[in-house]
Design a protein around this motif. Structure first.
Motif, mmCIF file in Angstrom:
data_model
loop_
_atom_site.group_PDB
_atom_site.id
_atom_site.type_symbol
_atom_site.label_atom_id
_atom_site.label_comp_id
_atom_site.label_asym_id
_atom_site.label_seq_id
_atom_site.Cartn_x
_atom_site.Cartn_y
_atom_site.Cartn_z
ATOM 1 N N GLY A 105 0.815 -1.212 0.000
ATOM 2 C CA GLY A 105 0.000 0.000 0.000
ATOM 3 C C GLY A 105 0.841 1.251 0.000
ATOM 4 O O GLY A 105 0.525 2.235 -0.681
ATOM 5 N N ILE A 106 1.928 1.228 0.767
ATOM 6 C CA ILE A 106 2.827 2.382 0.808
ATOM 7 C C ILE A 106 3.493 2.571 -0.542
ATOM 8 O O ILE A 106 3.565 3.682 -1.067
ATOM 9 N N PHE A 107 3.978 1.474 -1.137
ATOM 10 C CA PHE A 107 4.620 1.577 -2.451
ATOM 11 C C PHE A 107 3.652 2.121 -3.490
ATOM 12 O O PHE A 107 3.984 3.025 -4.250
ATOM 13 N N GLU A 108 2.446 1.593 -3.503
ATOM 14 C CA GLU A 108 1.449 1.994 -4.504
ATOM 15 C C GLU A 108 1.112 3.478 -4.429
ATOM 16 O O GLU A 108 0.917 4.127 -5.455
ATOM 17 N N THR A 109 1.039 4.030 -3.232
ATOM 18 C CA THR A 109 0.648 5.442 -3.087
ATOM 19 C C THR A 109 1.841 6.400 -3.039
ATOM 20 O O THR A 109 1.648 7.610 -3.068
ATOM 21 N N SER A 110 3.059 5.863 -3.008
ATOM 22 C CA SER A 110 4.241 6.723 -2.968
ATOM 23 C C SER A 110 4.493 7.360 -4.335
ATOM 24 O O SER A 110 4.030 6.848 -5.361
ATOM 25 N N ASN A 111 5.242 8.451 -4.335
ATOM 26 C CA ASN A 111 5.644 9.060 -5.609
ATOM 27 C C ASN A 111 6.431 8.065 -6.446
ATOM 28 O O ASN A 111 6.263 7.980 -7.659
ATOM 29 N N MET A 112 7.292 7.290 -5.785
ATOM 30 C CA MET A 112 8.095 6.289 -6.469
ATOM 31 C C MET A 112 7.183 5.264 -7.159
ATOM 32 O O MET A 112 7.351 4.979 -8.349
ATOM 33 N N GLY A 113 6.222 4.715 -6.436
ATOM 34 C CA GLY A 113 5.310 3.730 -7.004
ATOM 35 C C GLY A 113 4.473 4.292 -8.139
ATOM 36 O O GLY A 113 4.268 3.631 -9.166
ATOM 37 N N LYS A 114 3.997 5.516 -7.961
ATOM 38 C CA LYS A 114 3.199 6.161 -9.020
ATOM 39 C C LYS A 114 4.038 6.377 -10.279
ATOM 40 O O LYS A 114 3.548 6.208 -11.398
ATOM 41 N N ARG A 115 5.301 6.739 -10.098
ATOM 42 C CA ARG A 115 6.171 6.945 -11.263
ATOM 43 C C ARG A 115 6.429 5.626 -12.001
ATOM 44 O O ARG A 115 6.489 5.606 -13.231
ATOM 45 N N PHE A 116 6.552 4.524 -11.271
ATOM 46 C CA PHE A 116 6.677 3.216 -11.936
ATOM 47 C C PHE A 116 5.405 2.904 -12.708
ATOM 48 O O PHE A 116 5.452 2.471 -13.858
ATOM 49 N N GLU A 117 4.253 3.104 -12.075
ATOM 50 C CA GLU A 117 2.964 2.819 -12.707
ATOM 51 C C GLU A 117 2.775 3.628 -13.985
ATOM 52 O O GLU A 117 2.184 3.150 -14.959
ATOM 53 N N GLN A 118 3.287 4.852 -14.006
ATOM 54 C CA GLN A 118 3.148 5.735 -15.170
ATOM 55 C C GLN A 118 4.297 5.574 -16.174
ATOM 56 O O GLN A 118 4.404 6.346 -17.125
ATOM 57 N N ASN A 119 5.134 4.553 -15.966
ATOM 58 C CA ASN A 119 6.288 4.302 -16.848
ATOM 59 C C ASN A 119 7.222 5.495 -16.960
ATOM 60 O O ASN A 119 7.722 5.815 -18.040
ATOM 61 N N LEU A 120 7.488 6.152 -15.832
ATOM 62 C CA LEU A 120 8.363 7.325 -15.802
ATOM 63 C C LEU A 120 9.703 7.049 -15.112
ATOM 64 O O LEU A 120 10.436 7.984 -14.812
ATOM 65 N N MET A 121 10.026 5.774 -14.860
ATOM 66 C CA MET A 121 11.240 5.460 -14.105
ATOM 67 C C MET A 121 12.381 4.898 -14.960
ATOM 68 O O MET A 121 13.330 4.324 -14.447
ATOM 69 N N SER A 122 12.302 5.082 -16.260
ATOM 70 C CA SER A 122 13.381 4.670 -17.181
ATOM 71 C C SER A 122 13.723 3.184 -17.091
ATOM 72 O O SER A 122 14.873 2.787 -17.277
ATOM 73 N N VAL A 123 12.714 2.361 -16.802
ATOM 74 C CA VAL A 123 12.926 0.913 -16.722
ATOM 75 C C VAL A 123 13.205 0.380 -18.131
ATOM 76 O O VAL A 123 12.507 0.732 -19.080
ATOM 77 N N PRO A 124 14.231 -0.462 -18.282
ATOM 78 C CA PRO A 124 14.544 -1.015 -19.603
ATOM 79 C C PRO A 124 13.395 -1.855 -20.166
ATOM 80 O O PRO A 124 12.553 -2.348 -19.412
#
Length: 123
Positions: A91-110
Motif C-alpha cells: 500500500g505504501i509503495f502503490e501510493t508513494s511518488n516512487m510507485g506512481k512513477r513506476f505505474e506511469q512508466n516514468l522510471m526509465s525501466v529497460p
C-alpha cells in the motif's frame, strides 16, 4: 523531488543504472531481469499529536516507514520516507511518488527481455 541534496546523493535512476543492476543481480545472485529489491522498514517514532492510529503498526508501536529499492550491492537506488506505520508495504509503495512513477512508466525501466533459455519475454 524534495530538495537539492536529493539530486546530489540519490539521483533519479537512469535506464543504464537499471541495466547495470539487472546484470549484477544475475551475475551475483542468479536473478535474471531483476532491477532491484523492494522492502519497507518501520522506524519507531513518538506518536504525533492528533494522529489517531495512523502511525500505529502491527509491531505494536508507532512508526513511519522507509520504503526503498536497493541494488545487488544493498545500496539505495530509490527511497520513499514517511509512510504511515499502519499501512502495508504494498500500500505504501502503490501510493508513494516512487510507485506512481513506476505505474506511469516514468522510471526509465529497460524494455522487457527474454529470460535465459526461454523464448517468452519477461517484464
Amino acid at each position: 523531488m524534495c530538495s537539492h541534496m536529493e539530486h546530489i546523493y540519490l539521483p533519479e535512476p537512469t535506464e543504464n543504472i537499471w541495466k547495470k543492476c539487472a546484470e549484477e543481480f544475475e551475475n551475483r545472485w542468479g536473478f535474471p531481469n531483476c532491477i532491484g529489491s523492494v522492502d519497507g522498514k518501520h522506524v519507531t517514532i513518538k506518536r504525533p499529536n492528533n494522529s489517531g492510529s495512523s502511525y500505529w503498526c502491527y509491531l505494536h508501536k508507532y512508526s513511519i516507514v522507509l520504503m526503498a529499492i536497493v541494488g545487488p550491492d544493498y545500496k539505495f537506488i530509490c527511497v520513499d520516507i514517511g509512510g504511515f506505520g499502519k499501512n502495508s508495504d504494498g500500500g505504501i509503495f502503490e501510493t508513494s511518488n516512487m510507485g506512481k512513477r513506476f505505474e506511469q512508466n516514468l522510471m526509465s525501466v529497460p524494455a522487457p527481455r527474454f529470460l535465459p533459455g526461454q523464448n517468452e519475454i519477461c517484464s
